[in-house]
Design a protein around this motif. Structure first.
Motif: not given
Length: 326
Positions: A282-289
């Protein structure tokens, strides 16, 4: 209205027929919706695209099937270590979730209506015991949405396969495990014949919300009374599906255990690893989008408050009752 589900699933596909029947009843038969099983009109995982393009007027599906279109659609269905159906409904209806999801679905020329929930799902069926994290490595498992990504983080090989194809895949050995719904649906699909070990609790899916969608152009052409009938029928379907699952699952679980299925619990080590993998993804996706980041932050704050409230009151009471039923 194509669905993502086979007709044999009287709860999931049945939610579509219930919605259609209620819409007809609320409009004296003037507004007709015809459901179709997954694969009859469009592929089971192609419902959103068909509604988006106007190939069909509507659909009955789950948002997390379409993470390739937008990862944030997972919040419409449910997230590992997320919210119970009751908490999810609170977020959607009173916590701003529906507005966020409506904005998201509008990007795909559709409008969404929460129209069902499976309740907490089981952890899945396995050919061999899963005692340690090493047992997950290399496991070929059917797991949809972010759940599949969590298993991948733990070394498994997740696959997204429609429900109608799961039993044959397990039977011929193409899959080692399958995570689908819960006892009632799983029994109907026959998983107990191809796997012995059944795991709980369903920390990866505390509830999966089902969504009715409509092509925006088609929806905007409806008279107001038909729009209201669709909204009302979807809300009724949302309540009805969860009630059916809660009523049917325990009897099905008893039958499965009586037939030789071995019910097992995830170890704390495995659940903590699943939770850490979920947070990382979830944190990785938030960092991209940025859009995902905004929705995630709002969703997480609401979830954390709901967990706190549950721990103070009804969740604490349920834990006591489970230990001391009297």
């Amino acid at each position: 209205m194509p669905t993502s589900f086979p007709t044999g699933l009287a709860t999931l596909y049945g939610g579509a027929t219930f919605l259609a029947e209620r819409v007809a009843a609320l409009t004296d038969g003037a507004f007709e919706i015809t459901p179709y099983a997954g694969g009859e009109l469009v592929p089971p995982l192609g419902v959103l695209e068909a509604a988006q393009n106007g190939t069909v007027d509507a659909g009955f599906t789950a948002g997390f099937y379409y993470l390739g279109k937008s990862p944030a659609l997972m919040f419409d269905t449910g997230v590992p270590f997320g919210m119970s159906p009751r908490q999810h409904n609170a977020w959607m209806n009173e916590g701003g979730g529906l507005e966020l999801m409506r904005d998201l679905y509008a990007e795909f020329n559709t409008i969404n209506f929460p129209a069902g929930n499976s309740g907490a799902q089981m952890g899945g069926w396995y050919r061999k015991p899963i005692d340690t994290l090493d047992d997950i490595k290399g496991l070929r498992i059917r797991a949809a949405g972010l759940t599949g990504s969590v298993f991948a983080e733990l070394g498994a090989v997740p696959q997204s396969i429609p429900g109608s194809d799961l039993y044959p895949a397990m039977e011929r050995g193409a899959l080692d495990a399958v995570e689908f719904v819960g006892p009632y649906d799983d029994e109907r699909l026959g998983f107990q014949k191809v796997a012995k070990y059944y795991y709980a609790p369903g920390v990866l899916e505390l509830g999966a919300s089902i969504t009715a969608i409509a092509n925006l152009d088609a929806y905007n052409e409806l008279p107001d009374v038909f729009k209201e009938a669709l909204r009302t029928a979807s809300a009724e379907a949302n309540t009805e599906m969860l009630a059916r699952y809660d009523a049917l699952n325990i009897a099905a679980l008893r039958r499965l255990i009586g037939a030789g299925v071995e019910l097992r619990s995830w170890s704390e080590e495995i659940m903590l690893a699943m939770q850490a993998a979920t947070d990382k993804l979830l944190d990785a996706e938030a960092a991209k989008d940025e859009n995902f980041k905004s929705i995630y932050a709002q969703w997480k704050a609401f979830r954390d408050d709901q967990i706190l409230w549950s721990s103070v009151n009804d969740g604490a009471a349920q834990s006591f009752l489970a230990a001391h039923r009297g």
